[in-house]
Design a protein around this motif. Sequence first.
Motif, PDB file in Angstrom:
ATOM      1  N   VAL A 136      41.028  37.160  44.979  1.00  0.00           N
ATOM      2  CA  VAL A 136      39.986  37.793  45.798  1.00  0.00           C
ATOM      3  C   VAL A 136      40.505  39.092  46.403  1.00  0.00           C
ATOM      4  O   VAL A 136      39.830  40.125  46.355  1.00  0.00           O
ATOM      5  CB  VAL A 136      39.524  36.840  46.919  1.00  0.00           C
ATOM      6  CG1 VAL A 136      38.572  37.558  47.876  1.00  0.00           C
ATOM      7  CG2 VAL A 136      38.858  35.602  46.329  1.00  0.00           C
ATOM      8  N   HIS A 137      41.699  39.053  46.973  1.00  0.00           N
ATOM      9  CA  HIS A 137      42.249  40.240  47.645  1.00  0.00           C
ATOM     10  C   HIS A 137      42.475  41.381  46.652  1.00  0.00           C
ATOM     11  O   HIS A 137      42.254  42.554  46.977  1.00  0.00           O
ATOM     12  CB  HIS A 137      43.553  39.881  48.350  1.00  0.00           C
ATOM     13  CG  HIS A 137      43.376  38.871  49.447  1.00  0.00           C
ATOM     14  ND1 HIS A 137      42.591  39.114  50.552  1.00  0.00           N
ATOM     15  CD2 HIS A 137      43.869  37.613  49.606  1.00  0.00           C
ATOM     16  CE1 HIS A 137      42.612  38.064  51.348  1.00  0.00           C
ATOM     17  NE2 HIS A 137      43.378  37.137  50.796  1.00  0.00           N
ATOM     18  N   GLN A 138      42.912  41.046  45.464  1.00  0.00           N
ATOM     19  CA  GLN A 138      43.103  42.089  44.454  1.00  0.00           C
ATOM     20  C   GLN A 138      41.776  42.720  44.071  1.00  0.00           C
ATOM     21  O   GLN A 138      41.680  43.931  43.865  1.00  0.00           O
ATOM     22  CB  GLN A 138      43.796  41.495  43.223  1.00  0.00           C
ATOM     23  CG  GLN A 138      45.267  41.163  43.439  1.00  0.00           C
ATOM     24  CD  GLN A 138      45.868  40.406  42.270  1.00  0.00           C
ATOM     25  OE1 GLN A 138      45.270  39.470  41.729  1.00  0.00           O
ATOM     26  NE2 GLN A 138      47.056  40.812  41.851  1.00  0.00           N
ATOM     27  N   ARG A 139      40.736  41.915  43.987  1.00  0.00           N
ATOM     28  CA  ARG A 139      39.414  42.452  43.648  1.00  0.00           C
ATOM     29  C   ARG A 139      38.863  43.297  44.789  1.00  0.00           C
ATOM     30  O   ARG A 139      38.211  44.325  44.548  1.00  0.00           O
ATOM     31  CB  ARG A 139      38.454  41.313  43.291  1.00  0.00           C
ATOM     32  CG  ARG A 139      38.906  40.540  42.066  1.00  0.00           C
ATOM     33  CD  ARG A 139      37.872  39.541  41.591  1.00  0.00           C
ATOM     34  NE  ARG A 139      38.509  38.463  40.823  1.00  0.00           N
ATOM     35  CZ  ARG A 139      37.868  37.633  40.025  1.00  0.00           C
ATOM     36  NH1 ARG A 139      36.562  37.739  39.866  1.00  0.00           N
ATOM     37  NH2 ARG A 139      38.514  36.674  39.378  1.00  0.00           N
ATOM     38  N   VAL A 140      39.119  42.880  46.025  1.00  0.00           N
ATOM     39  CA  VAL A 140      38.685  43.685  47.169  1.00  0.00           C
ATOM     40  C   VAL A 140      39.330  45.066  47.107  1.00  0.00           C
ATOM     41  O   VAL A 140      38.688  46.087  47.364  1.00  0.00           O
ATOM     42  CB  VAL A 140      39.024  42.974  48.490  1.00  0.00           C
ATOM     43  CG1 VAL A 140      38.839  43.930  49.679  1.00  0.00           C
ATOM     44  CG2 VAL A 140      38.149  41.741  48.672  1.00  0.00           C
ATOM     45  N   ARG A 141      40.610  45.108  46.756  1.00  0.00           N
ATOM     46  CA  ARG A 141      41.290  46.404  46.660  1.00  0.00           C
ATOM     47  C   ARG A 141      40.703  47.271  45.550  1.00  0.00           C
ATOM     48  O   ARG A 141      40.844  48.498  45.582  1.00  0.00           O
ATOM     49  CB  ARG A 141      42.786  46.192  46.439  1.00  0.00           C
ATOM     50  CG  ARG A 141      43.525  45.725  47.693  1.00  0.00           C
ATOM     51  CD  ARG A 141      45.023  45.891  47.563  1.00  0.00           C
ATOM     52  NE  ARG A 141      45.604  44.921  46.645  1.00  0.00           N
ATOM     53  CZ  ARG A 141      46.051  43.728  46.999  1.00  0.00           C
ATOM     54  NH1 ARG A 141      45.976  43.341  48.266  1.00  0.00           N
ATOM     55  NH2 ARG A 141      46.585  42.912  46.107  1.00  0.00           N
ATOM     56  N   LEU A 142      40.049  46.628  44.578  1.00  0.00           N
ATOM     57  CA  LEU A 142      39.388  47.383  43.512  1.00  0.00           C
ATOM     58  C   LEU A 142      37.960  47.781  43.880  1.00  0.00           C
ATOM     59  O   LEU A 142      37.268  48.413  43.084  1.00  0.00           O
ATOM     60  CB  LEU A 142      39.372  46.560  42.223  1.00  0.00           C
ATOM     61  CG  LEU A 142      40.728  46.315  41.547  1.00  0.00           C
ATOM     62  CD1 LEU A 142      40.564  45.410  40.328  1.00  0.00           C
ATOM     63  CD2 LEU A 142      41.369  47.638  41.134  1.00  0.00           C
TER      64      LEU A 142
END
Length: 223
Positions: free
Chosen positions: A73-79
């Motif tokens: 989730v956090h990686q997708r938020v950064r994207l």
Amino acid sequence: MTAAAALRAARVRYGPLEALHGVDLAFPSAAVSVLLGRNGAGRTSALHALAGLVPLSGGRAVWRGREVTRLSVHQRVRLGLVLVPAERGVFGSLSVAENLGLGGPGRDEVLELFPELTALLGRRAGTLSGGQQQLVAIGRALAARPGLLLLDEPERGLSPAVAARLHARLLADAAGGRTVVLTGQSLPRTLAGAAVVYVLHRGEVVFAGEPGEPLPGRFTLSP
């Protein structure tokens, strides 16, 4: 239209139950897409699969040409992917101002859109009504200025006038380049400018088209 986000042959399981049965959903870039369906149709599972809250048991999740299936989730938020859940989307122990501040630099824009929040900035978010908490959750997401905004039944608890104001903002943001996907149980006329409408039933896509096309059953445009 070019698809900015997509689920390809996506399957989601909760134990022995499969919520999505290999669905294909493509969400155009710089446009609003709407997922319609009754409770249990798979709308929320589709949003959660895109956001990374639930894993895919089969298929792929794609954002801007990149497969994000295995990203957290956090990686997708950064994207640039941001999800507003249907409920409990606020940090209850924090003030409204603190919640909005967590979103990013767009707080003033949020207060212009939702002036109802101005008098509540010092209140703890957990003490607010359901509709007020929904405004805070949506406002925090808008303040983050995401590339892909996912909203699960965003009108829940909102008055028709506030919901119409929100829809106008989402359509304007999409015209400015943001990709928006939201769910609902009906299609209001204030979302007639959406690019794509999908209807899900028991984990399968039973309709894909534009708001102006005849929609199945009770999913026709409502006031």
